[in-house]
Design an enzyme around this catalytic site. Structure first.
Site, PDB file in Angstrom:
ATOM      1  N   CYS A  68      -3.358  43.964 -32.058  1.00  0.00           N
ATOM      2  CA  CYS A  68      -4.599  43.863 -31.562  1.00  0.00           C
ATOM      3  C   CYS A  68      -5.494  43.484 -29.776  1.00  0.00           C
ATOM      4  CB  CYS A  68      -5.364  42.801 -32.689  1.00  0.00           C
ATOM      5  SG  CYS A  68      -5.596  40.891 -31.787  1.00  0.00           S
ATOM      6  N   CYS A  75      -2.540  34.065 -32.249  1.00  0.00           N
ATOM      7  CA  CYS A  75      -1.813  34.487 -31.916  1.00  0.00           C
ATOM      8  C   CYS A  75      -0.576  34.558 -30.724  1.00  0.00           C
ATOM      9  CB  CYS A  75      -1.962  36.422 -32.516  1.00  0.00           C
ATOM     10  SG  CYS A  75      -2.558  36.762 -33.743  1.00  0.00           S
ATOM     11  N   CYS A 148      -8.838  41.411 -37.428  1.00  0.00           N
ATOM     12  CA  CYS A 148      -8.438  41.077 -36.937  1.00  0.00           C
ATOM     13  C   CYS A 148      -7.514  41.615 -37.617  1.00  0.00           C
ATOM     14  CB  CYS A 148      -8.499  39.857 -38.265  1.00  0.00           C
ATOM     15  SG  CYS A 148      -7.229  38.448 -37.442  1.00  0.00           S
ATOM     16  N   GLN A 232      -1.290  28.502 -50.336  1.00  0.00           N
ATOM     17  CA  GLN A 232      -0.704  29.041 -48.580  1.00  0.00           C
ATOM     18  C   GLN A 232      -1.218  30.273 -48.422  1.00  0.00           C
ATOM     19  OE1 GLN A 232       1.441  27.369 -46.580  1.00  0.00           O
ATOM     20  NE2 GLN A 232       2.615  25.824 -48.308  1.00  0.00           N
ATOM     21  N   TYR A 261       0.830  16.052 -53.172  1.00  0.00           N
ATOM     22  CA  TYR A 261      -0.125  17.183 -52.201  1.00  0.00           C
ATOM     23  C   TYR A 261      -0.058  18.071 -52.835  1.00  0.00           C
ATOM     24  CZ  TYR A 261       1.013  14.056 -48.324  1.00  0.00           C
ATOM     25  OH  TYR A 261       0.875  12.186 -48.175  1.00  0.00           O
ATOM     26  N   GLU A 282      -3.180  14.938 -56.082  1.00  0.00           N
ATOM     27  CA  GLU A 282      -3.512  15.976 -54.773  1.00  0.00           C
ATOM     28  C   GLU A 282      -4.927  14.924 -54.684  1.00  0.00           C
ATOM     29  OE1 GLU A 282      -3.643  18.690 -52.767  1.00  0.00           O
ATOM     30  OE2 GLU A 282      -5.881  17.651 -52.427  1.00  0.00           O
ATOM     31  N   ASP A 325       4.315  18.320 -49.869  1.00  0.00           N
ATOM     32  CA  ASP A 325       3.787  18.961 -49.553  1.00  0.00           C
ATOM     33  C   ASP A 325       2.433  18.905 -48.525  1.00  0.00           C
ATOM     34  OD1 ASP A 325       3.339  21.591 -47.526  1.00  0.00           O
ATOM     35  OD2 ASP A 325       3.075  22.565 -49.767  1.00  0.00           O
ATOM     36  N   CYS A 352       4.229  21.999 -42.479  1.00  0.00           N
ATOM     37  CA  CYS A 352       4.050  22.924 -41.738  1.00  0.00           C
ATOM     38  C   CYS A 352       3.620  22.415 -39.635  1.00  0.00           C
ATOM     39  CB  CYS A 352       2.878  23.243 -42.440  1.00  0.00           C
ATOM     40  SG  CYS A 352       1.384  22.125 -42.344  1.00  0.00           S
TER      41      CYS A 352
HETATM   42  C1  LIG Z   1       0.164  21.748 -47.396  1.00  0.00           C
HETATM   43  S1  LIG Z   1      -1.337  21.985 -48.971  1.00  0.00           S
HETATM   44  C2  LIG Z   1      -0.108  21.962 -49.840  1.00  0.00           C
HETATM   45  C3  LIG Z   1      -0.487  22.396 -50.993  1.00  0.00           C
HETATM   46  C4  LIG Z   1       0.444  22.565 -52.220  1.00  0.00           C
HETATM   47  N1  LIG Z   1       1.604  21.897 -51.894  1.00  0.00           N
HETATM   48  C5  LIG Z   1       0.982  24.418 -51.956  1.00  0.00           C
HETATM   49  O1  LIG Z   1       2.263  24.868 -51.507  1.00  0.00           O
HETATM   50  O2  LIG Z   1      -0.309  25.072 -52.337  1.00  0.00           O
HETATM   51  C6  LIG Z   1      -1.656  19.770 -48.822  1.00  0.00           C
HETATM   52  C7  LIG Z   1      -2.189  18.999 -49.498  1.00  0.00           C
HETATM   53  O3  LIG Z   1      -2.737  18.093 -49.420  1.00  0.00           O
HETATM   54  C8  LIG Z   1      -4.058  17.624 -50.058  1.00  0.00           C
HETATM   55  N2  LIG Z   1      -4.180  16.602 -49.462  1.00  0.00           N
HETATM   56  C9  LIG Z   1      -4.482  15.999 -47.935  1.00  0.00           C
HETATM   57  N3  LIG Z   1      -4.219  14.680 -47.823  1.00  0.00           N
HETATM   58  C10 LIG Z   1      -4.286  14.367 -48.810  1.00  0.00           C
HETATM   59  C11 LIG Z   1      -3.630  12.860 -49.107  1.00  0.00           C
HETATM   60  N4  LIG Z   1      -4.252  11.862 -48.695  1.00  0.00           N
HETATM   61  N5  LIG Z   1      -3.304  12.504 -50.299  1.00  0.00           N
HETATM   62  C12 LIG Z   1      -3.509  13.819 -51.609  1.00  0.00           C
HETATM   63  N6  LIG Z   1      -3.520  14.779 -51.185  1.00  0.00           N
HETATM   64  C13 LIG Z   1      -4.169  14.860 -49.947  1.00  0.00           C
HETATM   65  C14 LIG Z   1      -4.574  18.573 -49.315  1.00  0.00           C
HETATM   66  O4  LIG Z   1      -5.903  18.465 -49.841  1.00  0.00           O
HETATM   67  C15 LIG Z   1      -3.384  19.549 -49.343  1.00  0.00           C
HETATM   68  O5  LIG Z   1      -3.593  20.517 -51.319  1.00  0.00           O
END
Ligand SMILES: C[S@@+](CC[C@H](N)C(=O)[O-])C[C@H]1O[C@@H](n2cnc3c(N)ncnc32)[C@H](O)[C@@H]1O
Length: 394
Positions: A68, A75, A148, A232, A261, A282, A325, A352
């Site tokens: 693009c 990017c 995109c 993701q 998470y 979560e 995560d 990430c």
């Molecule tokens: C990177 S994502 C990972 C989600 C999942 N493990 C996946 O692979 O789809 C991070 C997650 O942490 C949650 N999160 C953010 N702050 C948090 C907290 N203080 N306590 C618990 N969860 C939280 C977000 O809502 C989000 O769903």
């Protein structure tokens, strides 16, 4: 503004070319190592400058023609040969882990999927004065777009329709594509032209058309995903990542595991077949609602989900193994202390952001062996990469 001749020395962590003007550092987007260019200085600070390429003098043999023509909307590595972008990401994480947590050469592999383009199942667009696009990196200047290259074909069809619509009362639009499409509009517009394409349409958080949740498939599982719950963005590479987590942890039918998470419960459900029981925690209520639906949808009965702040929930929980995560901000110090207190045998950390990962690993490295770090190119052409760290209690 001043114009200068720059030879690019290397890329910074954000994929920008680094050069020097009289010993002062200058960051230039879309300038590759060893390239030379005439550059316009657009920001001049005491310690650094930011420039834009006006004209290339010498181009790199690693330069490719991007799919693009938009520059500066995410990017950062779009002009670099794809396999060189993987090298950049591996070197970047290796460097960050060495520099900020003293870990030497722990990154072994970087895994990547088949789709270098069209891989995103979600895009977040901005609207300004009725025009649709992305914000230029680090600013709220709109880059209007007609498509995109990272988005799916269906998403691009919707972008074409949106570009013909009256968006004067809209501020942003999120499109999720898991086969069926969810469109989340902030503001107000006539949605009649979108109905043929969408499964769900939200306006200002109200469902105005179709069903509440989308259904996504990953491996043998199906997952409900709501408007605001995390999933993701690259489904193919996510499957590779989840399978690697299982490979690291192995079969443990007499052990318990905590998935902190947990989002809509994806990792928890993948782990359920390999553990006696799984607890997912979560903070997002909608995500936990989906996680509970997902448990039923996939006929799984050894997983339970808790809605709450991970750091607080950790005070009440323990398990033999742990997966974390977290969002880009990483773990909290309270959370880390609780994890060290209950001291799981094995920890898998999915991250990430390698900077916060490096910060957090400092707290674990005395008590845990950092066995392996794998990277997953979840976000081709951007400077982002997903890290997976496997730690075993000493
Ligand atoms: C990177 S994502 C990972 C989600 C999942 N493990 C996946 O692979 O789809 C991070 C997650 O942490 C949650 N999160 C953010 N702050 C948090 C907290 N203080 N306590 C618990 N969860 C939280 C977000 O809502 C989000 O769903």
């Amino acid at each position: 503004m001043e114009e200068v001749l720059i030879k690019c020395d290397r890329l910074d962590y954000f994929g920008r070319g680094i050069g020097y003007v009289d010993g002062k550092i200058i960051f230039v987007a879309n300038l590759l190592p060893l390239e030379e260019a005439l550059v316009k200085v657009i920001i001049k600070k005491k310690k650094y400058m930011i420039g834009e390429v006006i004209k290339f003098i010498k181009k790199s043999s690693d330069r490719v023609i991007p799919r693009c023509s938009y520059v500066n909307c995410g990017c950062a590595l779009q002009s670099l040969d794809y396999f060189k972008t993987l090298e950049f990401k591996k070197n970047k994480v290796t460097d960050i882990l060495k520099r900020y947590s003293g870990l030497d050469n722990v990154v072994s592999d970087i895994f990547y999927g088949d789709k270098f383009y069209g891989y995103r199942n979600k895009i977040s667009l901005k609207v300004k004065s009725g025009e649709l696009g992305y914000f230029k990196n680090g600013s709220n200047e709109l880059i209007p777009i007609s498509g995109c290259a990272l988005a799916s074909d269906k998403t691009n069809e919707i972008i074409s329709i949106l570009n013909k619509a009256d968006l004067s009362s809209v501020s942003s639009i999120v499109i999720k594509d898991f086969g069926d499409i969810l469109i989340d509009i902030k503001g107000n517009m006539d949605i009649s032209s979108l109905k043929d394409f969408a499964y769900s349409i939200y306006m200002d958080d109200k469902l105005v058309y179709g069903e509440e949740n989308l259904l996504a498939s990953l491996g043998d599982f199906k997952f409900y995903v709501s408007k605001d719950s995390f999933f993701q963005v690259n489904s193919d590479v996510t499957l590779m990542l989840y399978n690697k987590i299982i490979e690291f942890l192995g079969d443990n039918k007499n052990k318990t595991i905590l998935d902190l998470y947990c989002g809509v419960g994806t990792i928890s459900l993948f782990l359920s077949k390999h553990f006696k029981s799984v607890i997912g925690a979560e903070i997002n209520r909608e995500a936990i609602k989906c996680a509970n639906l997902n448990k039923k949808l996939n006929n799984i009965d050894n997983v339970s989900f808790i809605c709450g702040d991970a750091s607080l929930e950790l005070k009440k929980l323990k398990a033999d193994f742990l997966v974390v995560d977290p969002p880009r901000s990483g773990l909290t110090l309270d959370g880390i202390n609780e994890i060290l207190r209950f001291s799981p045998e094995k920890i898998v950390y999915v991250s990430c952001d390698p900077m916060t990962l490096a910060r957090d690993l400092n707290y674990f490295k005395d008590k845990y062996d950092i066995k392996e770090v794998n990277l997953f190119d979840m976000f081709p052409w951007t400077y982002h990469v997903e890290s997976l760290v496997y730690c075993v209690r000493k």
